[in-house]
Write a protein that holds these residues in place. Structure first.
Motif, PDB file in Angstrom:
ATOM      1  N   LEU A  11       6.022  -4.008  -6.264  1.00 31.22           N
ATOM      2  CA  LEU A  11       7.295  -3.463  -5.798  1.00 31.22           C
ATOM      3  C   LEU A  11       8.010  -4.428  -4.856  1.00 31.22           C
ATOM      4  O   LEU A  11       9.235  -4.562  -4.902  1.00 31.22           O
ATOM      5  N   CYS A  15      11.627  -6.155  -5.556  1.00 29.40           N
ATOM      6  CA  CYS A  15      12.712  -6.163  -4.568  1.00 29.40           C
ATOM      7  C   CYS A  15      13.252  -7.582  -4.383  1.00 29.40           C
ATOM      8  O   CYS A  15      14.468  -7.787  -4.350  1.00 29.40           O
ATOM      9  N   HIS A  18      15.218  -8.561  -7.429  1.00 29.79           N
ATOM     10  CA  HIS A  18      16.490  -7.826  -7.409  1.00 29.79           C
ATOM     11  C   HIS A  18      17.477  -8.489  -6.449  1.00 29.79           C
ATOM     12  O   HIS A  18      18.640  -8.693  -6.780  1.00 29.79           O
ATOM     13  N   HIS A  44      17.627  -0.204  -3.734  1.00 33.33           N
ATOM     14  CA  HIS A  44      16.800  -0.645  -2.602  1.00 33.33           C
ATOM     15  C   HIS A  44      16.141   0.547  -1.915  1.00 33.33           C
ATOM     16  O   HIS A  44      14.981   0.488  -1.520  1.00 33.33           O
ATOM     17  N   TRP A  46      15.354   3.477  -3.203  1.00 31.72           N
ATOM     18  CA  TRP A  46      14.269   4.014  -4.031  1.00 31.72           C
ATOM     19  C   TRP A  46      13.050   3.107  -4.008  1.00 31.72           C
ATOM     20  O   TRP A  46      11.907   3.591  -3.969  1.00 31.72           O
ATOM     21  N   LEU A  47      13.271   1.792  -4.019  1.00 32.76           N
ATOM     22  CA  LEU A  47      12.140   0.871  -3.898  1.00 32.76           C
ATOM     23  C   LEU A  47      11.430   1.071  -2.561  1.00 32.76           C
ATOM     24  O   LEU A  47      10.203   1.066  -2.483  1.00 32.76           O
ATOM     25  N   VAL A  51       7.630   1.760  -1.804  1.00 33.94           N
ATOM     26  CA  VAL A  51       6.822   0.753  -1.102  1.00 33.94           C
ATOM     27  C   VAL A  51       6.175   1.305   0.160  1.00 33.94           C
ATOM     28  O   VAL A  51       4.988   1.048   0.420  1.00 33.94           O
ATOM     29  N   SER A 106      10.075  -8.500   2.090  1.00 32.35           N
ATOM     30  CA  SER A 106       9.264  -8.368   0.876  1.00 32.35           C
ATOM     31  C   SER A 106       8.116  -9.368   0.865  1.00 32.35           C
ATOM     32  O   SER A 106       6.996  -9.032   0.468  1.00 32.35           O
TER      33      SER A 106
END
Length: 135
Positions: A11, A15, A18, A44, A46-47, A51, A106
């Motif tokens: 994930l 990110c 993305h 972002h 929802w990620l 996460v 990330s």
């Protein structure tokens, strides 16, 4: 590598991809702007919803095995950066700052999970679980 660490790394990588690749794709292929879900800030969010609990679960579980505060610190810093970016976004950081901070967060999350996995593996190699007798 356990499933939670793998999921969190996946994930976090998603990110980063993305944040780095999507703007280029949208410039090169403007017809993809109709895919608003991927270009929207909600992606972002929802990620982040995925996460945070997975990362927390993996890090806490790992900490009970290896007792490494370094893992907790690095992963928590990464999650903190991601949450800060999600809350304040480009209004505070600007568009480039938002991308840079998201990528940094990330990377920290993924790196923390890699250290977590290595520490758990090293500990399990030093103290293998004894086999139970079936008789």
């Amino acid at each position: 590598m356990n499933l939670a660490d793998r999921s969190a790394i996946f994930l976090s990588t998603l990110c980063m991809i993305h944040c780095l690749v999507l703007p280029l794709i949208l410039i090169l292929l403007p017809t993809l702007t109709t895919l608003t879900f991927f270009s929207d800030e909600r992606f972002h969010t929802w990620l982040l919803y995925a996460v945070l609990p997975i990362s927390a679960f993996a890090v806490v579980l790992g900490y009970f095995h290896h007792r490494s505060w370094l893992v907790v610190l690095i992963t928590s810093m990464g999650m903190g950066v991601l949450v800060t970016v999600a809350i304040f976004g480009h209004d505070v950081f600007g568009e480039q700052g938002e991308v840079i901070a998201s990528v940094l967060g990330s990377i920290l999350v993924a790196y923390g999970h890699i250290i977590n996995f290595k520490a758990r593996r090293q500990l399990s190699q030093c103290h293998p679980v004894s086999a139970r007798s079936t008789s």
